[in-house]
Design a protein around this motif. Structure first.
Motif: not given
Length: 178
Positions: A12-36
């Protein structure tokens, strides 16, 4: 099941990182926490585990990137998610519910089941007969076979339903396998 060993949480975390990386120039822990909807501390622990398993790298600025193995897992899970969501939606499940159910199913369903669902989504109940680039010598013993063939226009009709004209056109054909 999967060739790369991971657990549902890691997937789930890896999938979320992938999806966020398609929407944003960079992915941070705070972005993942917010998304999930998780606490940043929980995400930090998960990122440490993924880093130790070499599924991600984290820059000194805190930017998270998938490694080759992490991307392979994320791609597989995301493709499963999209396929299962499409299939459930075709079955009449509400899109939001289909996406939620696909999230749970994507981690436990076997590769064989995924392949058969993919065949059904692409070809419907006719997928066994949709042989593309197949050497029929490997499917039939040498001999002569008679078939009734119908016309099916995929560009006119939904690929998961037989066209109305299918029942109106039949022609006997012969297959010679040597």
């Amino acid at each position: 099941m999967h060739t790369l060993k991971t657990n549902e949480s890691a997937e789930n975390y890896l999938e979320t990182i992938l999806i966020l990386s398609q929407k944003r120039p960079v992915v941070r822990s705070v972005d993942i926490a917010e998304e999930l909807g998780f606490k940043k501390s929980s995400v930090s622990v998960a990122m440490k585990n993924l880093r130790e398993k070499e599924h991600i790298t984290v820059t000194k600025e805190g930017f998270i990137y998938l490694t080759e193995s992490g991307k392979a897992i994320a791609d597989m899970i995301y493709e499963r998610h999209k396929l299962l969501t499409a299939w459930l939606t075709q079955l009449g499940v509400d899109e939001a519910i289909a996406a939620e159910d696909a999230c749970r199913m994507e981690h436990v369903v076997s590769d064989e089941t995924v392949q058969q669902i993919c065949n059904f989504v692409n070809y419907g109940s006719t997928f066994e007969h949709a042989l593309r680039n197949t050497d029929l010598r490997y499917r039939y013993e040498p001999g002569e076979y008679s078939f009734l063939m119908g016309i099916y226009y995929m560009e006119i009709t939904c690929p998961r339903r037989l066209a109305g004209e299918f029942k109106n056109y039949k022609e006997q054909i012969r297959l010679h396998v040597k």
